[in-house]
Scaffold this motif. Structure first.
Motif, PDB file in Angstrom:
ATOM      1  N   SER A   1       0.819  -1.221   0.000  1.00  0.00           N
ATOM      2  CA  SER A   1       0.000   0.000   0.000  1.00  0.00           C
ATOM      3  C   SER A   1       0.850   1.266   0.000  1.00  0.00           C
ATOM      4  N   SER A   2       2.168   1.121  -0.055  1.00  0.00           N
ATOM      5  CA  SER A   2       3.019   2.314  -0.109  1.00  0.00           C
ATOM      6  C   SER A   2       3.144   2.787  -1.556  1.00  0.00           C
ATOM      7  N   SER A   3       3.646   4.011  -1.715  1.00  0.00           N
ATOM      8  CA  SER A   3       3.819   4.561  -3.061  1.00  0.00           C
ATOM      9  C   SER A   3       5.189   4.220  -3.627  1.00  0.00           C
ATOM     10  N   ASN A   4       5.983   3.503  -2.852  1.00  0.00           N
ATOM     11  CA  ASN A   4       7.320   3.111  -3.287  1.00  0.00           C
ATOM     12  C   ASN A   4       7.431   1.591  -3.343  1.00  0.00           C
TER      13      ASN A   4
ATOM     14  N   PRO B   1       4.402  -0.823  -5.970  1.00  0.00           N
ATOM     15  CA  PRO B   1       3.155  -0.337  -5.379  1.00  0.00           C
ATOM     16  C   PRO B   1       1.963  -1.138  -5.903  1.00  0.00           C
ATOM     17  N   ASN B   2       1.086  -1.531  -5.005  1.00  0.00           N
ATOM     18  CA  ASN B   2      -0.098  -2.344  -5.295  1.00  0.00           C
ATOM     19  C   ASN B   2       0.246  -3.781  -5.694  1.00  0.00           C
TER      20      ASN B   2
ATOM     21  N   TYR C   1       3.273  -1.796   5.771  1.00  0.00           N
ATOM     22  CA  TYR C   1       3.092  -1.350   4.393  1.00  0.00           C
ATOM     23  C   TYR C   1       2.240  -2.314   3.584  1.00  0.00           C
TER      24      TYR C   1
ATOM     25  N   THR D   1      -7.448   1.798   0.822  1.00  0.00           N
ATOM     26  CA  THR D   1      -6.753   2.889   0.128  1.00  0.00           C
ATOM     27  C   THR D   1      -5.660   3.509   0.978  1.00  0.00           C
TER      28      THR D   1
ATOM     29  N   ASN E   1      -2.395   4.628   2.117  1.00  0.00           N
ATOM     30  CA  ASN E   1      -1.169   4.768   1.333  1.00  0.00           C
ATOM     31  C   ASN E   1      -0.043   5.270   2.228  1.00  0.00           C
TER      32      ASN E   1
ATOM     33  N   SER F   1       3.122   6.606   2.158  1.00  0.00           N
ATOM     34  CA  SER F   1       4.088   7.203   1.234  1.00  0.00           C
ATOM     35  C   SER F   1       5.302   7.773   1.959  1.00  0.00           C
TER      36      SER F   1
ATOM     37  N   ASN G   1      10.027   4.447   4.171  1.00  0.00           N
ATOM     38  CA  ASN G   1       9.772   3.009   4.316  1.00  0.00           C
ATOM     39  C   ASN G   1      10.826   2.416   5.242  1.00  0.00           C
TER      40      ASN G   1
END
Length: 273
Positions: A25-28, A48-49, A78, A85, A87, A89, A92
């Motif tokens: 669920s992180s953006s990295n 991500p995802n 994470y 949803t 996130n 971000s 990490n």
């Protein structure tokens, strides 16, 4: 035999369906590491995802997961369920090599593991136990740390036409220096029945047999209740979710037949998730 393997395949498919899947669920990218610590080497990066299959959640901070054919550890904060949803971000901590608190905590955990304590590498295993006295379905589930419960449904009670349900409480420990290999011991009990005709087949005359002058029906199912013990070895493959085991399980009937088996050796194969 064909029915047994068909049933095992069906159980494996069912287990796969119910295995928990989480996403990054992180953006990295999320690093998968060889150990539950930021000091562990990076095996791969989960985008991500990206979706992973959870193997073990006994360590609340580091989940053991499978991704793209590899098995390793990722920071649990994470990971989230699909549709969530949330996130993360920010920085990490799975990538932060300066996380001294995590290193200290996991160093202590690794020392315990090296001394023989077992950290479950799976939650549940489903398969078959093939023994000389009892063979049937087995389900093993870790309830906390190295403690597990096992249930065995024995439907082919040797040549005596019986059925037994066995419940065991087990403790599992690692074998230092033997990756994937552990040993376990436990105690429990059983309840079941056997058909007198099988046990007294040679004595049946006209549908009855006689003991000390008393007459008994050869077709009567007799209830048995007793205690069981178990000790054995288990090997967990690192690349595939399969365990193989060998155990010795003595048992004594307290109510019913009153017999005992002091050497039922069995081979067990399980699909784990």
């Amino acid at each position: 035999m064909k029915k047994i393997f068909s049933t095992l395949l069906f159980l494996m498919i069912c287990a796969s369906v119910f295995a928990q899947t989480l996403k990054n669920s992180s953006s990295n990218g999320l690093n998968m590491r060889s150990e539950p610590s930021t000091s562990g080497s990076v095996l791969t990066s989960i985008p991500p995802n990206g979706k992973v299959t959870v193997v073990d959640k006994s360590n609340s901070e580091w989940y053991k997961v499978r991704y793209d054919g590899k098995t390793g550890y990722v920071s649990s904060k994470y990971l989230s369920e699909e549709g969530n949803t949330n996130n993360n971000s920010n920085n990490n901590s799975n990538n932060n090599s300066n996380s001294s608190n995590n290193n200290s905590r996991n160093s202590s955990s690794q020392k315990k593991s090296n001394s023989g304590n077992y950290s479950a590498s799976y939650n549940t295993g489903i398969g078959f136990r093939f023994g000389g006295w009892e063979s049937g379905l087995t389900i093993k589930h870790f309830i906390k740390g190295n403690a597990a419960i096992e249930g065995i449904l024995s439907t082919g009670w040797a040549n005596y036409g019986g059925t037994r349900i066995i419940g065991l409480y087990e403790i599992q420990k690692t074998i230092p220096g033997a990756a994937g290999l552990s040993w376990f011991y436990g105690v429990g009990g059983h309840i079941g029945s056997y058909n007198n005709r099988y046990w007294n087949n040679g004595d049946c005359k006209g549908g009855y047999y006689y003991i000390n002058g008393r007459r008994y029906s050869c077709d009567t199912n007799r209830l048995v209740i007793g205690i069981d013990g178990i000790i054995g070895l288990e090997y967990l493959f690192q690349e595939i979710p399969i365990t193989l085991g060998l155990d010795l399980k003595p048992s004594i009937d307290i109510i019913g037949w009153g017999g005992s088996r002091f050497g039922d050796i069995a081979f067990t194969a399980r699909y784990v998730f």
